[in-house]
Write a protein that holds these residues in place. Structure first.
Motif, PDB file in Angstrom:
ATOM      1  N   LEU A 223       1.006  -1.346  -0.302  1.00  0.00           N
ATOM      2  CA  LEU A 223      -0.264   0.604  -0.142  1.00  0.00           C
ATOM      3  C   LEU A 223       0.569   1.030  -0.070  1.00  0.00           C
ATOM      4  N   LYS A 224       2.430   1.323   0.342  1.00  0.00           N
ATOM      5  CA  LYS A 224       3.202   2.311   0.475  1.00  0.00           C
ATOM      6  C   LYS A 224       3.596   2.979  -0.695  1.00  0.00           C
ATOM      7  N   SER A 225       3.596   1.911  -1.801  1.00  0.00           N
ATOM      8  CA  SER A 225       3.266   2.443  -3.102  1.00  0.00           C
ATOM      9  C   SER A 225       2.533   3.736  -3.735  1.00  0.00           C
ATOM     10  N   GLU A 226       0.386   3.028  -3.194  1.00  0.00           N
ATOM     11  CA  GLU A 226      -0.294   3.937  -3.093  1.00  0.00           C
ATOM     12  C   GLU A 226      -0.161   5.144  -2.183  1.00  0.00           C
ATOM     13  N   PHE A 227       0.004   4.596  -1.096  1.00  0.00           N
ATOM     14  CA  PHE A 227      -0.115   6.445  -0.577  1.00  0.00           C
ATOM     15  C   PHE A 227       1.351   5.917   0.701  1.00  0.00           C
ATOM     16  N   PRO A 228       2.037   7.155   0.074  1.00  0.00           N
ATOM     17  CA  PRO A 228       3.717   6.803   0.116  1.00  0.00           C
ATOM     18  C   PRO A 228       3.687   6.869   2.322  1.00  0.00           C
ATOM     19  N   TYR A 229       3.180   8.151   2.879  1.00  0.00           N
ATOM     20  CA  TYR A 229       3.407   8.426   2.947  1.00  0.00           C
ATOM     21  C   TYR A 229       2.678   7.778   4.594  1.00  0.00           C
ATOM     22  N   ILE A 230       2.681   6.224   4.471  1.00  0.00           N
ATOM     23  CA  ILE A 230       1.954   5.528   5.531  1.00  0.00           C
ATOM     24  C   ILE A 230       2.475   4.869   6.153  1.00  0.00           C
ATOM     25  N   LEU A 231       2.544   4.841   7.533  1.00  0.00           N
ATOM     26  CA  LEU A 231       3.473   3.646   8.198  1.00  0.00           C
ATOM     27  C   LEU A 231       2.735   2.416   8.507  1.00  0.00           C
ATOM     28  N   ILE A 232       3.658   1.084   8.697  1.00  0.00           N
ATOM     29  CA  ILE A 232       2.834   0.026   8.922  1.00  0.00           C
ATOM     30  C   ILE A 232       3.404  -1.180  10.269  1.00  0.00           C
ATOM     31  N   SER A 233       2.515  -0.702  10.767  1.00  0.00           N
ATOM     32  CA  SER A 233       2.904  -1.941  12.289  1.00  0.00           C
ATOM     33  C   SER A 233       2.760  -2.893  12.080  1.00  0.00           C
ATOM     34  N   ALA A 234       3.389  -4.384  12.786  1.00  0.00           N
ATOM     35  CA  ALA A 234       2.740  -5.360  12.878  1.00  0.00           C
ATOM     36  C   ALA A 234       2.679  -5.324  14.382  1.00  0.00           C
ATOM     37  N   THR A 235       1.453  -5.819  14.769  1.00  0.00           N
ATOM     38  CA  THR A 235       0.977  -6.469  16.181  1.00  0.00           C
ATOM     39  C   THR A 235       0.629  -7.603  15.999  1.00  0.00           C
ATOM     40  N   GLY A 236       0.691  -8.337  17.331  1.00  0.00           N
ATOM     41  CA  GLY A 236       0.294  -9.336  17.893  1.00  0.00           C
ATOM     42  C   GLY A 236       0.612 -10.480  17.380  1.00  0.00           C
ATOM     43  N   GLY A 237       1.220 -11.356  18.825  1.00  0.00           N
ATOM     44  CA  GLY A 237       1.855 -12.789  19.141  1.00  0.00           C
ATOM     45  C   GLY A 237       3.549 -12.371  18.286  1.00  0.00           C
ATOM     46  N   VAL A 238       3.880 -11.181  18.593  1.00  0.00           N
ATOM     47  CA  VAL A 238       5.348 -10.841  17.463  1.00  0.00           C
ATOM     48  C   VAL A 238       6.338 -11.447  19.308  1.00  0.00           C
ATOM     49  N   LYS A 239       7.218 -12.046  18.967  1.00  0.00           N
ATOM     50  CA  LYS A 239       8.127 -12.273  19.614  1.00  0.00           C
ATOM     51  C   LYS A 239       9.090 -12.730  19.402  1.00  0.00           C
ATOM     52  N   LEU A 240      10.241 -12.991  19.984  1.00  0.00           N
ATOM     53  CA  LEU A 240      11.796 -12.965  20.512  1.00  0.00           C
ATOM     54  C   LEU A 240      11.931 -14.260  19.052  1.00  0.00           C
ATOM     55  N   GLU A 241      11.148 -15.387  19.292  1.00  0.00           N
ATOM     56  CA  GLU A 241      11.320 -16.600  18.096  1.00  0.00           C
ATOM     57  C   GLU A 241      10.664 -16.259  16.639  1.00  0.00           C
ATOM     58  N   ASN A 242      10.254 -15.169  16.529  1.00  0.00           N
ATOM     59  CA  ASN A 242       9.518 -14.623  15.364  1.00  0.00           C
ATOM     60  C   ASN A 242       9.199 -12.877  15.021  1.00  0.00           C
ATOM     61  N   VAL A 243      10.005 -12.888  15.951  1.00  0.00           N
ATOM     62  CA  VAL A 243      10.392 -10.780  15.530  1.00  0.00           C
ATOM     63  C   VAL A 243      10.946 -11.206  13.719  1.00  0.00           C
ATOM     64  N   ASP A 244      11.756 -11.727  13.277  1.00  0.00           N
ATOM     65  CA  ASP A 244      12.463 -11.766  12.473  1.00  0.00           C
ATOM     66  C   ASP A 244      11.475 -11.878  11.435  1.00  0.00           C
ATOM     67  N   SER A 245      10.725 -12.927  10.975  1.00  0.00           N
ATOM     68  CA  SER A 245       9.917 -13.140  10.219  1.00  0.00           C
ATOM     69  C   SER A 245       8.932 -11.935   9.385  1.00  0.00           C
ATOM     70  N   PHE A 246       8.604 -11.067  10.556  1.00  0.00           N
ATOM     71  CA  PHE A 246       7.980  -9.651  10.491  1.00  0.00           C
ATOM     72  C   PHE A 246       8.155  -8.973   9.829  1.00  0.00           C
ATOM     73  N   ALA A 247      10.071  -8.467  10.731  1.00  0.00           N
ATOM     74  CA  ALA A 247      10.492  -7.466  10.247  1.00  0.00           C
ATOM     75  C   ALA A 247      11.220  -7.913   8.158  1.00  0.00           C
ATOM     76  N   ALA A 248      11.356  -9.150   7.818  1.00  0.00           N
ATOM     77  CA  ALA A 248      11.435  -9.653   6.524  1.00  0.00           C
ATOM     78  C   ALA A 248       9.534  -9.108   5.843  1.00  0.00           C
ATOM     79  N   CYS A 249       9.108  -8.667   7.129  1.00  0.00           N
ATOM     80  CA  CYS A 249       7.446  -8.085   5.618  1.00  0.00           C
ATOM     81  C   CYS A 249       7.542  -7.182   5.467  1.00  0.00           C
ATOM     82  N   GLY A 250       8.885  -5.935   5.515  1.00  0.00           N
ATOM     83  CA  GLY A 250       9.599  -4.715   5.283  1.00  0.00           C
ATOM     84  C   GLY A 250       8.053  -4.069   6.041  1.00  0.00           C
ATOM     85  N   VAL A 251       7.757  -4.290   7.209  1.00  0.00           N
ATOM     86  CA  VAL A 251       6.850  -3.210   8.095  1.00  0.00           C
ATOM     87  C   VAL A 251       8.069  -2.103   8.895  1.00  0.00           C
ATOM     88  N   GLU A 252       7.477  -1.184   9.158  1.00  0.00           N
ATOM     89  CA  GLU A 252       8.974  -0.206  10.160  1.00  0.00           C
ATOM     90  C   GLU A 252       8.476  -0.352  11.133  1.00  0.00           C
TER      91      GLU A 252
END
Length: 252
Positions: A223-252
């Motif tokens: 969506l950032k290509s259409e709305f360049p100002y928008i920030l994307i936040s990943a929430t819910g269930g983020v923990k040490l074991e999976n934080v890298d997979s969330f970070a790899a999605c391109g979220v801020e």
């Protein structure tokens, strides 16, 4: 003040064991060492506690330091009466806050190995009455607070939208919100791409993507290509074991 509250909660009016044994006037020494490798937090609170008593203390590390296991963090001398009052509340403060700071630092490091620009921000789901302590701990670990409370940020949940059942009501209220608090970023919690795109089109500043799969998160990031100002936040269930997979999605 929080230090007085901590001491009052643990010490109360007197230490009946030390009093009963008649050892309060004896000279004593106490040391605090890191049991494992940690990110230290809580030392400033312990310092303030020590200053309430007639003890001499030396601090060897500061909050935010990466401390190796076995390192001497603090030592103090004084009467057995005073040091027994300081002992357990100081230990608890250092252990709990360093635990939070250490876990936070590990999450930050793991996420930033994937994306050096990603930020770890923490919710307001702290244990009640511990917010000030918890915020200090996550900052020592390299994170920042997502929001301190209802009073400092705008976050639209589904529970708010339940009171705006029609599109017309929702959009009217949303635009009023943006107008009334034009200096605030408008964060909206969404659970799918379609909802995210809709609120982005209304002018949301941040999409808080709740419990999405990584595939759905990647769609939202587009969506950032259409709305360049928008920030994307990943929430819910983020923990040490999976934080890298969330970070790899391109979220801020």
């Amino acid at each position: 003040m929080i230090v007085q509250k901590l001491l009052r909660e643990d010490v109360g009016t007197l230490d009946i064991t030390t009093l009963g044994l008649g050892i309060g006037s004896k000279s004593a020494k106490i040391e605090f060492r890191a049991k494992d490798d940690i990110t230290l937090c809580g030392i400033d609170y312990v310092k303030s506690m020590m200053q309430q008593f007639d003890v001499v203390f030396t601090i060897f590390c500061k909050d935010g330091d990466n401390v190796a296991g076995g390192t001497l963090v603090l030592e103090a001398t004084g009467s057995a009466k005073d040091l027994h009052k300081l002992w357990k509340i100081s230990q608890n403060t250092l252990e709990y806050l360093s635990g939070i700071a250490t876990y936070t630092k590990l999450m930050v490091q793991k996420a930033q190995q994937i994306n050096p620009h990603v930020k770890i921000v923490t919710t307001r789901k702290n244990f009640p009455m511990t917010k000030e302590l918890s915020i200090d701990a996550i900052i020592a670990g390299g994170a920042t607070p997502h929001r301190l409370g209802l009073y400092d940020s705008v976050l639209v949940f589904e529970q708010h939208l339940n009171f705006l059942p029609t599109k017309e009501e929702l959009e009217k209220a949303f635009f009023e919100l943006k107008s009334n608090f034009m200096e605030k970023k408008i964060v909206v919690e969404v659970d799918n791409y379609e909802s995210g795109r809709y609120f982005a089109s209304l002018g949301a500043d941040v999409l808080q993507c709740e419990k999405m799969t990584t595939d759905e998160l990647r769609r939202c990031v587009t969506l950032k290509s259409e709305f360049p100002y928008i920030l994307i936040s990943a929430t819910g269930g983020v923990k040490l074991e999976n934080v890298d997979s969330f970070a790899a999605c391109g979220v801020e």
